[in-house]
Scaffold this active site. Structure first.
Site, mmCIF file in Angstrom:
data_model
loop_
_atom_site.group_PDB
_atom_site.id
_atom_site.type_symbol
_atom_site.label_atom_id
_atom_site.label_comp_id
_atom_site.label_asym_id
_atom_site.label_seq_id
_atom_site.Cartn_x
_atom_site.Cartn_y
_atom_site.Cartn_z
ATOM 1 N N ASP A 25 -23.937 2.921 -5.777
ATOM 2 C CA ASP A 25 -24.295 1.961 -6.837
ATOM 3 C C ASP A 25 -23.248 0.852 -6.939
ATOM 4 O OD1 ASP A 25 -22.519 3.825 -7.965
ATOM 5 O OD2 ASP A 25 -23.627 4.033 -9.848
ATOM 6 N N LEU A 110 -24.801 16.022 -14.298
ATOM 7 C CA LEU A 110 -26.126 15.568 -14.739
ATOM 8 C C LEU A 110 -25.996 14.396 -15.709
ATOM 9 C CD1 LEU A 110 -27.791 19.080 -15.180
ATOM 10 C CD2 LEU A 110 -27.884 17.548 -13.215
ATOM 11 N N SER A 112 -23.996 13.725 -18.502
ATOM 12 C CA SER A 112 -23.953 13.890 -19.961
ATOM 13 C C SER A 112 -23.234 12.702 -20.600
ATOM 14 C CB SER A 112 -23.251 15.195 -20.334
ATOM 15 O OG SER A 112 -21.975 15.235 -19.743
ATOM 16 N N GLU A 145 -17.639 2.576 -20.537
ATOM 17 C CA GLU A 145 -17.034 3.647 -19.724
ATOM 18 C C GLU A 145 -15.921 3.095 -18.826
ATOM 19 O OE1 GLU A 145 -19.746 6.551 -18.360
ATOM 20 O OE2 GLU A 145 -18.318 7.454 -16.974
ATOM 21 N N ASP A 157 -26.111 5.668 -13.658
ATOM 22 C CA ASP A 157 -26.427 6.675 -14.675
ATOM 23 C C ASP A 157 -26.937 6.025 -15.962
ATOM 24 O OD1 ASP A 157 -25.387 8.259 -12.725
ATOM 25 O OD2 ASP A 157 -23.468 8.599 -13.729
HETATM 26 C C1 GLA Z 1 -21.217 9.140 -10.948
HETATM 27 C C2 GLA Z 1 -21.118 7.679 -11.398
HETATM 28 C C3 GLA Z 1 -22.271 6.862 -10.830
HETATM 29 C C4 GLA Z 1 -22.430 7.073 -9.336
HETATM 30 C C5 GLA Z 1 -22.401 8.560 -8.980
HETATM 31 C C6 GLA Z 1 -22.394 8.804 -7.511
HETATM 32 O O1 GLA Z 1 -22.326 9.755 -11.532
HETATM 33 O O2 GLA Z 1 -21.135 7.592 -12.796
HETATM 34 O O3 GLA Z 1 -22.078 5.506 -11.149
HETATM 35 O O4 GLA Z 1 -21.466 6.357 -8.627
HETATM 36 O O5 GLA Z 1 -21.287 9.219 -9.540
HETATM 37 O O6 GLA Z 1 -23.570 8.348 -6.941
#
Ligand code: GLA
Length: 369
Positions: A25, A110, A112, A145, A157
């Site tokens: 991402d 997942l 959270s 974040e 996410d």
């Molecule tokens: C975490 C990060 C996301 C992404 C994933 C890996 O969940 O928050 O932004 O980079 O790792 O795909």
């Protein structure tokens, strides 16, 4: 829900599982996550002063009190920093009371934390009529974040937690946050997606995530490109002498993973689950060998699932622990669970937990109850 406060607004936002498209991402790649049924609820009431009071329905005796004038990016604290970060990112100028009721398993990969940020952001946006779109809220939650909590996460996410739709996976173009819903109905094909929580706690703040991201950014800088999205495999191969061996491996993962996501969208659209499964397993191998973010428990879960008939399996999320997923015939799920339980026990790993989830809706306003 407790009766601590009569809220003015209640919002909820889900955790996520990423079908494919891991650690790309922040390289402006494509990702294909879906929202799970487990959600985090934020119950918020406006105050007449500038105080902020936060508590969790899971620990009602522990009240966190601060004020809008003491918001402190990258300061100390625990989970409440995610809530404060969102208040800060949305530039809220009124005190609030917030109760969080989290039902997304913690540390299981997942997401959270995104569920928490997005539930709070969605509720504040409604309460103070800020008028942000879901896309804008995703960027603000990510800013919270990144800049307040200090975790250099990407945008996947928060985007899926806000923009997902039930019955579909969300193809997200991380360059401009354009989305496309890809119907994702495994049950109609007699299949199920098993989520295996290794119970190895992962934390993005630990540094491995940031190091990987830095390697990718270093390749982008050395090759003078806009992002790894703009790099072909052949261009990467011919540029090998300009980057370190480790950087090559990290970029190799990113370039091949972006290609796998696009193939997975075609496979899902054609209901070609054999190809989808192969792409998932290839993604795991790339994360294990090139990107080096897997761990023995995740590898054991994936290998055991495959050897007991799963069509494909992979680790999900940041890695170093958390969850894996396995795509399999519904009839095989119990056997796969048992086999993973036995492998974990015989290797001396903690007992894993198993979940399953249908693709669910993104953040929403809940009725005041
Ligand atoms: C975490 C990060 C996301 C992404 C994933 C890996 O969940 O928050 O932004 O980079 O790792 O795909």
């Amino acid at each position: 829900m407790s009766d601590w406060l009569a809220p003015d607004v209640i919002a909820s936002a889900p955790g996520r599982v990423n079908l494919i498209g891991e650690h790309i991402d922040f390289s402006q790649g494509f990702v294909l996550p879906f929202a799970i049924e487990d959600r985090t609820f934020a119950r918020i009431r406006k105050r007449e002063d500038r105080e902020i009071r936060i508590r969790s329905a899971q620990r009602p005796d522990h009240l966190i009190t601060t004020s809008l004038d003491h918001l402190n990016p990258r300061g100390d604290g625990d989970w409440e920093r995610y809530v404060l970060g969102v208040i800060w990112a949305l530039n809220i100028q009124s005190g609030v009371e917030i109760e969080i009721d989290g039902h997304v398993p913690l540390g299981a990969g997942l997401s959270s934390s995104a569920a928490l940020e997005c539930a709070v952001a969605f509720a504040l946006n409604e309460l103070f009529a800020c008028g942000y779109s879901r896309k804008e809220l995703a960027l603000l939650a990510q800013k919270a974040e990144n800049d307040y909590v200090g975790v250099p996460c990407g945008i996947m996410d928060q985007s899926v937690s806000l923009m997902a739709k039930s019955g579909s996976a969300l193809l997200l173009d991380c360059r401009d946050l354009d989305t496309r819903l890809v119907p994702f109905d495994l049950a109609a094909s007699g299949l199920q997606l098993l989520i295996i929580d290794t119970q190895v706690q992962h934390a993005l703040v630990d540094g491995g995530y940031a190091q990987r991201r830095q390697s990718c950014e270093s390749v982008v800088a050395k090759l003078e490109i806009a992002s790894l999205r703009d790099l072909s495999l052949s261009a990467l191969d011919s540029a090998q002498d300009q980057i370190t061996a480790e950087e090559y491996k990290r970029a190799h993962h990113a370039v091949t993973e972006i290609a796998r996501v696009l193939k997975a969208v075609d496979a899902l659209t054609d209901k070609d689950f054999t190809t989808l499964g192969q792409l998932m397993s290839a993604s795991h191998h790339s994360l294990r060998d090139d990107y080096e973010v897997s761990c023995p428990e995740l590898n054991c879960a994936v290998e055991t699932a495959i050897s007991h008939g799963a069509i494909g399996a992979r680790m999900v999320g940041g890695g170093f622990g958390g969850s894996a997923i396995a795509l399999a015939d519904q009839a095989k799920i119990a056997e796969i669970e048992d086999a993973i339980r036995v492998s974990f026990a015989s290797t001396g790993f903690h007992a894993p937990r198993f979940f399953t989830s249908l693709p669910s809706d993104g953040a929403r306003i809940e009725p005041l109850t």
